[in-house]
Enzyme design. Sequence first.
Site, mmCIF file in Angstrom:
data_model
loop_
_atom_site.group_PDB
_atom_site.id
_atom_site.type_symbol
_atom_site.label_atom_id
_atom_site.label_comp_id
_atom_site.label_asym_id
_atom_site.label_seq_id
_atom_site.Cartn_x
_atom_site.Cartn_y
_atom_site.Cartn_z
ATOM 1 N N GLU A 122 4.070 1.397 2.180
ATOM 2 C CA GLU A 122 5.139 1.105 3.127
ATOM 3 C C GLU A 122 6.517 1.332 2.504
ATOM 4 O O GLU A 122 6.868 0.665 1.533
ATOM 5 C CB GLU A 122 5.032 -0.335 3.602
ATOM 6 N N CYS A 169 0.829 -1.206 0.000
ATOM 7 C CA CYS A 169 0.000 0.000 0.000
ATOM 8 C C CYS A 169 0.864 1.256 0.000
ATOM 9 O O CYS A 169 0.953 1.962 -0.996
ATOM 10 C CB CYS A 169 -0.913 0.013 1.227
#
Length: 843
Positions: free
Chosen positions: A435, A433
């Site tokens: 990170e 997502c």
Amino acid sequence: MIAKDFSEPTARVQRLKKSIVDATPQVESERAVLVTEAYKETEGLPPILRRAKAVEKIFNNLPVTIRDDELIVGAITKNPRSTEICPEFSYDWVEAEFETMGTRMADPFIIPKNVANELGEAFKYWEGKTTSDLASSYMSQEVKDCMDAGVFTVGNYFYGGVGHVCVDYGKILKVGFRGVIEEVVNAMEKMDTSTPEYIKKQQFYKSVIISYNAAINFAHRYAKKAKEMADLESNPTRKEELLQIAKNCQKVPENGATNFYEACQSFWFIQSMLQIESSGHSISPGRFDQYMYPYYKNDNNLSKEFAQELIDCIWVKLNDVNKTRDEVSAQAFAGYAVFQNLCVGGQNEEGLDATNDLSFMCMEASAHVKLPAPSLSIRVWQGTPDDFLLRACELARLGMGVPAMYNDEVIIPSLVNRGLTLRDARNYCIIGCVEPQCPNKTEGWHDAAFFNAAKVLEITLNNGKVGDKQLGPATGDITTFTCMEDFYSAFEKQMAYFVKYLVEADNCVDIAHAERCPLPFLSALVDDCIGRGKSLQEGGAIYNFTGPQAFGVADTGDSMYAIQKNVFEDKTLSLQDLKGALDSNFGHSVGCKDTSVNDNADAITEAKVYEAVKKILGETGSIDIAQVQDRIGAMNGIGSTTNYENIRKILDNTPSFGNDIDAVDLVARRCAQIYCFEVEKYTNPRGGQFQAGIYPVSANVLFGKDVAALPNGRLATEPLADGVSPRSGKDQNGPTAATNSVAKLDHFVASNGTLYNQKFLPSAVAGDKGLMNFASVVRSYFDHKGMHVQFNVVDKETLLAAQREPEKYNDLVVRVAGYSAQFVVLAKEVQDDIISRTSHAFS
């Protein structure tokens, strides 16, 4: 004119895209059958050699599929956009959904009868032998109680394989799989056979050699298949293409690439093989424009048009990868999300701007393909060229939710603070997502858990209880609290309690993967697994983290501020009134947010009176009529002595996070910090640190169902705010005020990533002026030290029309959370959540 249109994709790319859009996702059984056969044949061998033999069996026998029009080949499944099952991680949830997976609310997959039969037979072997079984056996009852209550879940790695990694694609482009084998052989020759580590290192090295020889054979099987198809092909153009494919697959990835086409084919083999080895998602390509650029720049026989078509073909292939999850997890990851994050732009290791031609061509590919994958990200810093950021904004206003944008000025120092060297931090990419991690040196275990911060607040408000169960510590009846510090103290104690069990759960799963499913193919592509002679799952990476993510931050902050403002500052409400309103869900039936108090009033029966009197006497030893009326009102979902709906209006009208009001925003900041600082106290079994993130996937909708009414006026079971975004509809002072609020959170300590969704009306960002305003919002947010932002540029009417007539909107792609998805495949409640987000314009 500043803005310029994107070009049109080739007819080939359009046909390839159509095959993906029109495909019906199916479950296939070949991998499950092969891995089961391999494990039956290797009883008694060490776990890592069993894994290698399983990979060998799969690579040597998985069906070889070359689809029509493909220039880049290598498929995980026979059917487009379908999925294999990996029973070594978990299987019982698949078996339970044999009859229902094709019709469930989120991400349905067809399971043909013969496939179900083959899977059912294979599953018989795995009872008690999966990583999930082992992890569960390690977990305490307290951990299981926390998960059952909806405080957190570790389902990502609990049920599936380890992913969330970026490997050394550039290494394979240079030396090929043969180079990896040679490196391992050299390491084996240098080993000291007298040391205790020798035995396990030898097993690891053998497993890598077995895996990579099988991987070479997998590519050669494609070369053979392409040659066979060419021999039968009557179309001379396609015949020549197939012969070139055969030539490419015979050479790469066994050996290094010598031109851009070979590099593209080699990249795709790596990407698909990683997916085949395990069921881990978020296998992220990372800085594609950096490691691919030398092959583009130095290919003198390459036209830019053909290079663009090859990139477009890779983009389509990334959408061919699919993954099924259990029914509950499918709702959290709604939209067939696989999270293959590909990152362009930013700085190089020297701190100089790294933008190049491929950076722009990757954005062009996303505009051509218009599909959810890859999750395209751009890195922005003070040295980012204006034309690059403007081009990114042009892509964003096409309405697909890409690219997501990341701030080097926050992420680089946050990673250095976690122990990365400056050069490695400058080289970060984005995984899954949102990170950040240093590519090919990190086992980040990102997305390790969903942690429901709003649920912890609810438990705090109920003295550690969920219903009648004492789940957390008793931290005090809130009606006795005398100041806000009492609330913060109780919240901190509850947070410490639940984070402790979150860490235990994550570590149980982490250990289980190391013991039962080490991944030799993946491990050899991450430093310094070969040097250390151990798999990634056993701590072979240079950097080791575990990153659980919280959601509900805005709900928690707004709730705390609502108590501060209305109870202690303005004294509009008493804590007794607030508690009564929360206990009764503001007089509403749970799940019926539009029902009025009076409409929900049940008759006051004799049985209810008796029950109320008995409970009050048991709790207090005394009684009066007001207590009886209040208790009956709570049972009925109404307030007989307090107008709970008016209380809700007061709370709902309290200033909210997202409007650039320091008094509110700093409360949200403090609540988020309480979680982040608690998480970072812990270490994992691989010798690394826990680090917090704040992002939801779409779990804010699913896990909102587990949260009761909150002091911000939110009704029970309604969706929570996503990521670090303000609550839907509450950011009312414009886009800059909203970004200013979000930037006040301490993004530096949330080093596992933060996620901010913002939505613009298409008219707001139209034309040159709109484009410049759009880019200015990004620059301003990043100047204020926000970490990440992504945009939906779509009007409400289009989304509502897509709900009514989904068959007309198959191409509508939206940003859900840390990923994009076709809007029409999302569950309606997720669609509604996206529709409800504030649509910004410029005043």
